[in-house]
Design an enzyme around this catalytic site. Sequence first.
Site, PDB file in Angstrom:
ATOM      1  N   HIS A 140      -2.308  37.445  47.527  1.00 52.66           N
ATOM      2  CA  HIS A 140      -2.185  38.197  46.276  1.00 52.66           C
ATOM      3  C   HIS A 140      -3.055  39.458  46.316  1.00 52.66           C
ATOM      4  O   HIS A 140      -2.591  40.568  46.026  1.00 52.66           O
ATOM      5  CB  HIS A 140      -2.598  37.285  45.116  1.00 52.66           C
ATOM      6  CG  HIS A 140      -2.591  37.933  43.768  1.00 52.66           C
ATOM      7  ND1 HIS A 140      -1.744  37.541  42.763  1.00 52.66           N
ATOM      8  CD2 HIS A 140      -3.341  38.947  43.243  1.00 52.66           C
ATOM      9  CE1 HIS A 140      -1.965  38.282  41.689  1.00 52.66           C
ATOM     10  NE2 HIS A 140      -2.939  39.134  41.957  1.00 52.66           N
ATOM     11  N   GLU A 141      -4.337  39.276  46.693  1.00 49.86           N
ATOM     12  CA  GLU A 141      -5.263  40.414  46.694  1.00 49.86           C
ATOM     13  C   GLU A 141      -4.993  41.375  47.844  1.00 49.86           C
ATOM     14  O   GLU A 141      -5.156  42.587  47.697  1.00 49.86           O
ATOM     15  CB  GLU A 141      -6.709  39.897  46.755  1.00 49.86           C
ATOM     16  CG  GLU A 141      -7.126  39.041  45.568  1.00 49.86           C
ATOM     17  CD  GLU A 141      -6.986  39.771  44.236  1.00 49.86           C
ATOM     18  OE1 GLU A 141      -7.037  41.020  44.220  1.00 49.86           O
ATOM     19  OE2 GLU A 141      -6.811  39.090  43.217  1.00 49.86           O
ATOM     20  N   HIS A 150      -2.419  43.881  46.863  1.00 55.46           N
ATOM     21  CA  HIS A 150      -3.003  45.000  46.113  1.00 55.46           C
ATOM     22  C   HIS A 150      -3.627  46.022  47.069  1.00 55.46           C
ATOM     23  O   HIS A 150      -3.411  47.229  46.945  1.00 55.46           O
ATOM     24  CB  HIS A 150      -4.089  44.503  45.163  1.00 55.46           C
ATOM     25  CG  HIS A 150      -3.591  43.763  43.964  1.00 55.46           C
ATOM     26  ND1 HIS A 150      -2.631  44.272  43.122  1.00 55.46           N
ATOM     27  CD2 HIS A 150      -3.949  42.553  43.448  1.00 55.46           C
ATOM     28  CE1 HIS A 150      -2.409  43.409  42.138  1.00 55.46           C
ATOM     29  NE2 HIS A 150      -3.184  42.363  42.325  1.00 55.46           N
TER      30      HIS A 150
END
Length: 383
Positions: A67-68, A71
């Site tokens: 998820h990170e 980003h």
Amino acid sequence: MRPTFVLGRIAGVRIGVHWSVLLIFAVIAFGLAESRLPESQPGHGWLAYWAVGLLTALVFFASLLAHELAHAILARRNGVEVDDVVLWLLGGAARLKAEAPNPAAELRIAGVGPLVSLLLGALCTLVAWLLDTTSAPGLAVEAVAWLAAINILLAVFNVIPAAPLDGGRLLRAFLWWRTGDRLRATAGATAAGRAFGWLLMTVGLLLFLRGDAGGGLWLAMIGWFLAATATMEGQQAHLRGVLAGVPVRQAMTPDPITVPAGLTVADFLGGPRYRYRHSAFPVTGDDSAPIGLMTLDLARRVPEERRHAVTVEQVMLPLSRVTVVAANDPLADLLPSVAPGAEHRVLVVDEDRLVGIVSASDVSRTVTWLMTSQPRGRGGTGT
């Protein structure tokens, strides 16, 4: 959130872990091994439950990392440099060195994280269904089903329009696009974040008073974190407004005292020019180019009997772990990197030549000067 230790790099992004991850990892593994798995799949030994619980918790943190990383990777593709990705107690954070250049980039960077979690949830749902239809072990089906649910929940929670959640960034992108003012958009997103945080704290307190101590305290802690982080983001946005147009050279301490790489730790601690005023010094090589940062704390960690044999270069922070900027870079871009502590000094380098050093107190002093010397409503201007 600063990492306690660094795992390495993935796709060029440094991956750090805060010590608090161990706590939440233990809580998740314990909850799975001692509650969810035995209740849904009885009849197995404790070793099987704990093996599956530990593996499932590990995969969950891998999904948080995905998820990170999404980003971070998309931020770089949109021209935003990334400090690192840090996993900690309440999930993870991709620390960006600067703001997105426009609302569209902000939308893409913020939206990709929940999208990855949603896709992982859908993938785990499909895998759980396939395992169930092929009569796979029930523990495996239950573990994958839990991963599906938690990833989908993570995606849904993150799109709530409140800073510092991804949904808060999506809200800021929308407000930025509508108003054309990034600072006003940030203020709107942070106000929503504080309101949502206080709401969670209130609900948590009510749950606690009704007897759900664990759930209430956990919800209140999440609410407190959201409110505090939203407030901090609002303050950062205000500082960016004050520092708009101000170059690093206006805040830096020029021509700082340097330490030769070959100097022994004993001579460093005993040298009169290193004893006073400062707690961190740039380290230079034979060609006078900066190669790292030496702090008094790092020197004092060397056992006294070894200080005459150990050089500064052997214990310093290497340049790869130090923030390096140019004198004409925007000072506002340093805000995510500058923090109290000698190890967080920023080196200012132009054409491989050290020209200055910046500390948190330098930035604070510059902000104070700008706020007291400039007309109300205007930020500082560079020279």
